[in-house]
Design a protein around this motif. Structure first.
Motif, PDB file in Angstrom:
ATOM      1  N   LEU A  15       9.024  10.567   2.004  1.00 51.05           N
ATOM      2  CA  LEU A  15       9.369  11.858   2.579  1.00 51.05           C
ATOM      3  C   LEU A  15       9.979  11.560   3.943  1.00 51.05           C
ATOM      4  O   LEU A  15       9.284  11.076   4.836  1.00 51.05           O
ATOM      5  CB  LEU A  15       8.126  12.735   2.716  1.00 51.05           C
ATOM      6  N   LEU A  16      11.262  11.813   4.070  1.00 51.26           N
ATOM      7  CA  LEU A  16      11.995  11.379   5.258  1.00 51.26           C
ATOM      8  C   LEU A  16      11.923  12.419   6.377  1.00 51.26           C
ATOM      9  O   LEU A  16      11.648  13.597   6.113  1.00 51.26           O
ATOM     10  CB  LEU A  16      13.445  11.114   4.866  1.00 51.26           C
ATOM     11  N   PRO A  17      12.178  11.964   7.620  1.00 51.11           N
ATOM     12  CA  PRO A  17      12.058  12.891   8.755  1.00 51.11           C
ATOM     13  C   PRO A  17      12.815  14.206   8.558  1.00 51.11           C
ATOM     14  O   PRO A  17      12.318  15.256   8.955  1.00 51.11           O
ATOM     15  CB  PRO A  17      12.663  12.097   9.919  1.00 51.11           C
ATOM     16  N   GLU A  18      13.983  14.180   7.924  1.00 50.48           N
ATOM     17  CA  GLU A  18      14.745  15.437   7.827  1.00 50.48           C
ATOM     18  C   GLU A  18      14.103  16.438   6.877  1.00 50.48           C
ATOM     19  O   GLU A  18      14.386  17.617   6.941  1.00 50.48           O
ATOM     20  CB  GLU A  18      16.213  15.198   7.459  1.00 50.48           C
ATOM     21  N   GLU A  19      13.217  16.001   5.965  1.00 47.80           N
ATOM     22  CA  GLU A  19      12.558  16.983   5.102  1.00 47.80           C
ATOM     23  C   GLU A  19      11.114  17.259   5.528  1.00 47.80           C
ATOM     24  O   GLU A  19      10.457  18.150   5.002  1.00 47.80           O
ATOM     25  CB  GLU A  19      12.617  16.537   3.635  1.00 47.80           C
ATOM     26  N   ILE A  20      10.630  16.492   6.489  1.00 51.40           N
ATOM     27  CA  ILE A  20       9.214  16.595   6.822  1.00 51.40           C
ATOM     28  C   ILE A  20       8.877  17.921   7.500  1.00 51.40           C
ATOM     29  O   ILE A  20       7.740  18.390   7.433  1.00 51.40           O
ATOM     30  CB  ILE A  20       8.762  15.379   7.688  1.00 51.40           C
ATOM     31  N   ALA A  21       9.873  18.541   8.119  1.00 50.52           N
ATOM     32  CA  ALA A  21       9.601  19.794   8.834  1.00 50.52           C
ATOM     33  C   ALA A  21       9.011  20.836   7.895  1.00 50.52           C
ATOM     34  O   ALA A  21       8.068  21.547   8.248  1.00 50.52           O
ATOM     35  CB  ALA A  21      10.885  20.326   9.463  1.00 50.52           C
ATOM     36  N   ARG A  22       9.554  20.926   6.690  1.00 55.00           N
ATOM     37  CA  ARG A  22       9.039  21.930   5.747  1.00 55.00           C
ATOM     38  C   ARG A  22       7.615  21.611   5.310  1.00 55.00           C
ATOM     39  O   ARG A  22       6.805  22.487   5.084  1.00 55.00           O
ATOM     40  CB  ARG A  22       9.959  22.015   4.528  1.00 55.00           C
ATOM     41  N   TRP A  23       7.310  20.322   5.190  1.00 56.84           N
ATOM     42  CA  TRP A  23       5.941  19.916   4.828  1.00 56.84           C
ATOM     43  C   TRP A  23       4.979  20.292   5.944  1.00 56.84           C
ATOM     44  O   TRP A  23       3.907  20.834   5.706  1.00 56.84           O
ATOM     45  CB  TRP A  23       5.899  18.397   4.581  1.00 56.84           C
ATOM     46  N   GLN A  24       5.400  19.982   7.174  1.00 56.57           N
ATOM     47  CA  GLN A  24       4.513  20.290   8.306  1.00 56.57           C
ATOM     48  C   GLN A  24       4.304  21.789   8.431  1.00 56.57           C
ATOM     49  O   GLN A  24       3.200  22.245   8.722  1.00 56.57           O
ATOM     50  CB  GLN A  24       5.090  19.728   9.604  1.00 56.57           C
ATOM     51  N   SER A  25       5.359  22.547   8.187  1.00 56.91           N
ATOM     52  CA  SER A  25       5.216  23.992   8.327  1.00 56.91           C
ATOM     53  C   SER A  25       4.223  24.527   7.291  1.00 56.91           C
ATOM     54  O   SER A  25       3.378  25.362   7.592  1.00 56.91           O
ATOM     55  CB  SER A  25       6.589  24.663   8.270  1.00 56.91           C
ATOM     56  N   ALA A  26       4.291  24.006   6.062  1.00 62.62           N
ATOM     57  CA  ALA A  26       3.338  24.444   5.020  1.00 62.62           C
ATOM     58  C   ALA A  26       1.915  24.009   5.372  1.00 62.62           C
ATOM     59  O   ALA A  26       0.966  24.787   5.239  1.00 62.62           O
ATOM     60  CB  ALA A  26       3.753  23.879   3.667  1.00 62.62           C
TER      61      ALA A  26
END
Ligand SMILES: [Zn+2]
Ligand SMILES: [Zn+2]
Length: 425
Positions: A15-26
């Motif tokens: 899971l790369l930094p550019e997609e991690i934002a959505r994971w963190q938000s969830a």
């Protein structure tokens, strides 16, 4: 150079930094919403004794039969990477005697699970779940509240989903129903698929999970467990439904929704999203009043759900993530070695006071530094050259509106502070 070891195992991914934002938000939102409902986080090991899963999930299931990462460790003990977390949470509950005192315990978890499934799109062998468990009560309001928690969490992420509910009875009423079901299945045995024929004898309820087209006409006509509940189970189901109604939660009765193991009782539910196609379940859950005893503990009623985080993240719109994406408040562009040291010095002070700052170790021309500032979506650029160093005044540029002006370092800090306050509102 040797062979480049640059591949994940099949079915695994980064899971790369550019997609991690959505994971963190969830994940952040799950923490906030679960806390409102009184769930506390628990973190259990990702690896446990194989027997824990074999017993709790059931040897007859595909998970235990085909999909577990099981191996012998250095002590020649059979261990397994957890394929789900309920068994681990109940194990932890028992091991730490959380039942002492007799109260209700509400726990949630977030983390990776492991199943060696057949490779298919959108399925990962290391996947992530958010789940919650309520232990120590069989009150139907606990079932409704559990469902409400899951739905509110999804709503808060802007996800529209539908709730399906059923009751699968209990040790008193299910055996009779199972006899009836088996009788019916035996009548059609030759017409059913191989899996159904096997399940008909070993784990008849799982026939309802069959997706094979030619089995469907027979499955449609099978008796439903909800029509064969004992008085207590019928009462529990109807109270649970009233609780849902009082909470303003719409549901659909799904008589084919079952869970195949003996310790699953009464409430079974799923939350599905039409946006996910045929693999549309986002959340699966239910009551498991007999699980504690299966694991050698006292009788402790409980229920829980698990939510597939990989699927949830797929449903989140890109723009929801932008608010979470990391970006520097200040990009420090510098020319020459003394200016580099000054940039580090300024950044260090600002970082300590809570501001996100960035400078480029590989700084080339001013132009290339500005290009990087834009790429990182920095809010402001501070320019530090020989002139600026001498006067101890710096030019700052807002990348939002291209405004440019001069500041002293103390002006810079109050300005950034005011900006941060504005963002917080
Ligand atoms: Zn019953
Ligand atoms: Zn079948």
């Amino acid at each position: 150079m040797g062979e480049l070891l640059a591949n994940t195992l099949p079915g695994m991914r980064d899971l790369l930094p550019e997609e991690i934002a959505r994971w963190q938000s969830a994940e952040d939102r799950a923490r906030r919403i679960f806390a409102r409902y009184g769930f506390l986080e628990i973190r259990t090991p990702v690896i446990e004794a194989t027997e824990l899963f074999a017993r709790s999930i059931g040897a007859e299931t595909d998970i235990v039969g085909k999909e577990m990462y099981t191996f012998r460790d250095q002590s020649d003990r059979s261990v397994t990477l957890r394929p789900e977390a309920t068994a681990s949470v109940v194990r932890a509950y028992l091991q730490n005697t959380m039942y002492r005192g007799g109260g209700v315990t509400k726990l949630y978890y977030i983390g990776p699970m492991f199943r060696h499934e057949k490779k298919q799109k959108g399925r990962w062998r290391q996947f992530y779940q958010i789940g919650a468990e309520t232990l120590g009560t069989d009150h139907p309001a606990a079932d409704a509240e559990m469902i409400e928690t899951a739905l509110r969490f999804l709503e808060s992420m802007g996800i529209k989903a539908e709730l399906l509910i059923n009751s699968v009875g209990c040790a008193d009423c299910r055996p009779q129903y199972m006899d009836l079901l088996r009788q019916e299945l035996r009548k059609h045995l030759p017409a059913l698929c191989e899996d159904c024929r096997r399940r008909a004898e070993t784990n008849s309820l799982r026939v309802f999970d069959c997706k094979v087209e030619s089995c469907q006409p027979y499955i449609q006509k099978l008796p439903f467990i909800a029509d064969h509940l004992c008085g207590d189970c019928a009462e529990h189901f109807s109270s649970m439904k009233s609780c849902l109604q009082e909470a303003g939660i719409a549901y659909e009765f799904a008589p084919r929704l079952v869970r195949g193991l003996d310790y699953y009782v009464r409430t079974a539910f799923e939350i599905v999203s039409g946006e996910l196609g045929s693999q549309n379940a986002l959340v699966g859950g239910g009551r498991y009043d007999g699980l504690s005893e299966v694991l050698g503990g006292p009788r402790v009623p409980g229920l829980g759900f698990a939510l597939g985080l990989d699927r949830l993240v797929m449903l989140l719109p890109e723009d929801q993530s932008s608010g979470w994406q990391w970006k520097p408040e200040l990009f420090l562009a510098y020319m020459g070695e003394p200016a580099f040291r000054k940039a580090q010095d300024i950044a260090r002070g600002l970082r300590q006071r809570g501001h996100a700052c960035y400078y480029d170790f590989l700084a080339g021309s001013l132009k290339s530094q500005l290009r990087l500032a834009n790429k990182l979506r920095a809010e402001h650029v501070l320019i530090i050259g020989k002139d600026e160093l001498e006067r101890d005044r710096y030019s700052i540029k807002s990348l939002k509106d291209s405004r440019q002006w001069e500041v002293t370092l103390s002006e810079l800090e109050s300005y950034l502070q005011a900006q941060a306050k504005g963002r917080a509102v």
